[in-house]
Design an enzyme around this catalytic site. Structure first.
Site, PDB file in Angstrom:
ATOM      1  N   GLU A 135       4.876  -1.604  10.239  1.00 51.93           N
ATOM      2  CA  GLU A 135       5.179  -3.037   9.997  1.00 51.93           C
ATOM      3  C   GLU A 135       5.874  -3.655  11.222  1.00 51.93           C
ATOM      4  OE1 GLU A 135       7.271  -3.880   6.165  1.00 51.93           O
ATOM      5  OE2 GLU A 135       8.864  -4.681   7.428  1.00 51.93           O
TER       6      GLU A 135
ATOM      7  N   VAL B 256      18.983  -0.473  -5.370  1.00 53.03           N
ATOM      8  CA  VAL B 256      20.240  -0.895  -4.740  1.00 53.03           C
ATOM      9  C   VAL B 256      20.105  -0.607  -3.249  1.00 53.03           C
ATOM     10  CG1 VAL B 256      21.576  -0.446  -6.836  1.00 53.03           C
ATOM     11  CG2 VAL B 256      21.348   1.364  -5.146  1.00 53.03           C
TER      12      VAL B 256
ATOM     13  N   MET C 241      14.252  -7.559  -6.186  1.00 55.08           N
ATOM     14  CA  MET C 241      13.247  -6.526  -6.439  1.00 55.08           C
ATOM     15  C   MET C 241      13.363  -5.973  -7.864  1.00 55.08           C
ATOM     16  SD  MET C 241      11.306  -6.217  -3.818  1.00 55.08           S
ATOM     17  CE  MET C 241      10.476  -4.640  -3.927  1.00 55.08           C
TER      18      MET C 241
ATOM     19  N   SER D  35       6.709  -1.443  -1.568  1.00 61.69           N
ATOM     20  CA  SER D  35       6.491  -2.501  -0.587  1.00 61.69           C
ATOM     21  C   SER D  35       5.817  -3.705  -1.231  1.00 61.69           C
ATOM     22  CB  SER D  35       5.613  -1.986   0.558  1.00 61.69           C
ATOM     23  OG  SER D  35       5.420  -3.024   1.489  1.00 61.69           O
TER      24      SER D  35
ATOM     25  N   LYS E 248       7.207   5.609   3.203  1.00 66.15           N
ATOM     26  CA  LYS E 248       7.651   4.202   3.284  1.00 66.15           C
ATOM     27  C   LYS E 248       8.330   3.924   4.625  1.00 66.15           C
ATOM     28  CE  LYS E 248       8.399  -0.052   2.009  1.00 66.15           C
ATOM     29  NZ  LYS E 248       9.566  -0.602   2.515  1.00 66.15           N
TER      30      LYS E 248
ATOM     31  N   HIS F  44       5.591   3.428   6.989  1.00 67.59           N
ATOM     32  CA  HIS F  44       5.026   2.105   6.674  1.00 67.59           C
ATOM     33  C   HIS F  44       5.819   1.025   7.400  1.00 67.59           C
ATOM     34  CE1 HIS F  44       5.353  -1.664   4.399  1.00 67.59           C
ATOM     35  NE2 HIS F  44       4.114  -1.480   3.969  1.00 67.59           N
ATOM     36  N   ASN F  45       7.133   1.123   7.335  1.00 70.52           N
ATOM     37  CA  ASN F  45       7.966   0.096   7.968  1.00 70.52           C
ATOM     38  C   ASN F  45       7.886   0.162   9.487  1.00 70.52           C
ATOM     39  OD1 ASN F  45       8.663  -0.416   5.331  1.00 70.52           O
ATOM     40  ND2 ASN F  45      10.803  -0.778   5.800  1.00 70.52           N
TER      41      ASN F  45
HETATM   42  C1  6PG Z   1       8.386  -4.034   2.428  1.00 67.86           C
HETATM   43  C2  6PG Z   1       9.357  -4.308   3.544  1.00 67.86           C
HETATM   44  C3  6PG Z   1      10.754  -4.293   3.052  1.00 67.86           C
HETATM   45  C4  6PG Z   1      11.737  -4.980   3.978  1.00 67.86           C
HETATM   46  C5  6PG Z   1      11.854  -4.370   5.320  1.00 67.86           C
HETATM   47  C6  6PG Z   1      12.614  -5.247   6.288  1.00 67.86           C
HETATM   48  O1  6PG Z   1       7.617  -3.112   2.599  1.00 67.86           O
HETATM   49  O2  6PG Z   1       8.409  -4.746   1.422  1.00 67.86           O
HETATM   50  O3  6PG Z   1       9.216  -3.331   4.538  1.00 67.86           O
HETATM   51  O4  6PG Z   1      11.076  -2.975   2.739  1.00 67.86           O
HETATM   52  O5  6PG Z   1      11.352  -6.304   4.125  1.00 67.86           O
HETATM   53  O6  6PG Z   1      12.551  -3.168   5.175  1.00 67.86           O
HETATM   54  O7  6PG Z   1      13.015  -4.454   7.312  1.00 67.86           O
HETATM   55  P1  6PG Z   1      13.943  -4.928   8.483  1.00 67.86           P
HETATM   56  O8  6PG Z   1      15.095  -5.675   7.863  1.00 67.86           O
HETATM   57  O9  6PG Z   1      14.390  -3.665   9.135  1.00 67.86           O
HETATM   58  O10 6PG Z   1      13.091  -5.792   9.338  1.00 67.86           O
END
Ligand code: 6PG
Length: 468
Positions: A190, A75, A14, A129, A183, A186-187
């Site tokens: 996700e 990090v 990243m 993200s 965020k 968001h996750n």
């Molecule tokens: C993003 C993703 C990124 C990461 C996830 C994976 O928005 O780019 O969400 O932050 O891939 O945190 O999460 P897990 O390892 O908990 O599935």
């Protein structure tokens, strides 16, 4: 020494790609990593015209940045963030800005904001993200913190963010830890959409006995419809991929034990603290946990038997039902996530504008989807909307597609294929649209065994009954 516009600590995937993205847009950048190879690699990847400096020395790194410095940490969340801050602290000066671009827990961000404010250093939590490609060519970014300090960062962030119809997918979201909180949700969203896609895949494979090719083209077709989204797009790609070792579809040789870094769990945990129901996100977290218990599942599979006695439905009917069900459930996930954001904004004083959140999630991020344009429009129509389901257009869409979800659940129940996230989305919908819930009985039970009192529908006050 050349003075650079922006610095990043942590030159993993990243960090390195974000710096190169900034350099592409004409900013001069510096990167710090304790790993000599990573620091050198950054410089070797940059073109001759780009101003990119990589170092392993915190002192040289800070000295190489223009005042008031802008430094982003990329990090891993947790102790590494505190360690990175303390490695810089000796060299930082009043007015410098430190941005945490990782998936930090929002309460840690609040603590760090206060600790650094005592030294007149601005600390920002900013969710980013989009993964590797997003970082390199345009992520969605969710900054929160001090608004004035953000103005100094704005030109860089707006230049490197994903762009949707001329609008950058970045916006100042709110105070304190607002950026990390958004965020986190968001996750959570996700996790839930990934689980719904996985349940759809399982239902097609084990319930409807579709061949892999048909499952793949179904997701592809969804992605070319009003359901268009990044997660459907990559699912169609994933299902196409052949394994180089066996020649089989790669998906069929991937273990089903899911791993996670915890952001979905944090979303569920905090939703419970806020007393905001997010049952589809909860189901997604639960299913990752259950997937890890492989040995128990194998034992149970030969003991806890269900034999399906129903005749299979036609695939044409199933296709329509499944697509409607997915549309319904996906929208209900966003409705739950946005409801959580609304509650968090009040509780933590973030002052979030949900229209802006929907806007910056339209591009660059993992949960980008065509429907975010509709959600943005809904929050524009009514910025105080407490739940997207109460918007006439969004609610109308749910009313129109609920039949598909109800049929899908019936079919899944008959076939014994688990669809807990789909079930959770219907349970949420049916409970939300019930003016009366059976919680009157729960109130009576509490009063019966614990004299916890209850309220009446016909009089003010708290009441106790001698039940026995
Ligand atoms: C993003 C993703 C990124 C990461 C996830 C994976 O928005 O780019 O969400 O932050 O891939 O945190 O999460 P897990 O390892 O908990 O599935």
């Amino acid at each position: 020494m050349e003075q650079h516009d922006f610095g990043i600590v942590g030159l993993g995937v990243m960090g390195r790609n974000l710096l190169l993205n900034m350099a592409d847009h004409g900013f001069s950048v510096a990167g710090l990593d304790l790993d000599t190879e990573k620091a050198a690699f950054l410089e070797s990847e940059a073109s001759a015209e780009q101003h990119v400096f990589g170092t392993t020395s915190a002192a040289d790194f800070v000295k190489s940045l223009k005042k008031n410095r802008a430094i982003m940490l990329l990090v891993p969340a947790g102790k590494a963030v505190d360690a990175a801050i303390s490695s810089l602290l000796n060299y930082l000066e009043e007015g410098d800005i430190v941005i945490d671009g990782g998936n930090s827990y929002f309460a840690d961000t609040d603590r760090r904001v206060a600790e650094l404010a005592a030294k007149n250093i601005h600390f920002f939590g900013m969710g980013i993200s989009g993964g590797e490609k997003g970082a390199r060519f345009g992520p969605s970014m969710m900054p929160g913190g001090d608004r004035q300090a953000y103005e100094r960062l704005r030109p860089v962030f707006e230049a490197i963010a994903a762009d949707v119809n001329g609008e950058p997918c970045v916006s100042f979201l709110g105070n304190g830890s607002a950026g990390n909180y958004v965020k986190m949700v968001h996750n959570g969203i996700e996790y839930a959409i990934m689980e719904l896609i996985a349940e759809s895949y399982d239902f097609m494979k084990r319930g409807l006995k579709y061949p892999d090719g048909k499952i793949q083209t179904t997701f592809e077709a969804w992605n070319h419809s009003e359901l268009q989204s990044f997660l459907l797009e990559i699912t169609a790609e994933v299902l196409k991929k052949k394994d180089e070792l066996t020649g089989l579809r790669l998906i069929n040789v991937i273990s089903d034990r899911a791993r996670s870094k915890g952001t979905g769990k944090w979303t569920s945990q905090n939703a419970m603290d806020l007393q905001i129901p997010v049952p589809v996100i909860d189901a997604a977290v639960i299913m990752r946990d259950l997937s890890a218990r492989k040995e128990e599942r194998i034992q149970a599979s030969s003991r806890l038997i269900w034999t399906n006695s129903t005749s299979p439905v036609s695939s044409e009917e199933a296709d329509i039902v499944l697509k409607e069900a997915f549309q319904f459930a996906m929208v209900s996930v966003y409705a739950q996530g946005f409801a959580q954001l609304r509650a968090a904004s009040t509780t933590y004083g973030y002052e979030l504008k949900l229209e802006d959140v929907a806007r910056i999630w339209r591009g660059g991020c993992i949960i980008r989807a065509a429907c975010l344009e509709d959600f943005r429009a809904a929050f524009r129509r009514d910025s105080s909307l407490s739940n997207l389901m109460l918007d006439d257009e969004i609610g109308g869409m749910l009313v129109d597609t609920q039949a598909g979800l109800r049929t899908l659940i019936k079919m899944a129940v008959d076939s014994g294929v688990p669809v807990p996230a789909y079930m959770a989305s219907l349970g949420y919908f049916d409970a939300y649209r019930s003016p009366d819930l059976p919680t009157n009985l729960i109130q009576a039970q509490r009063d019966y065994f614990g004299a916890h009192l209850y309220e009446r529908t016909d009089q003010e006050g708290l009441f106790h009954t001698q039940w026995g």
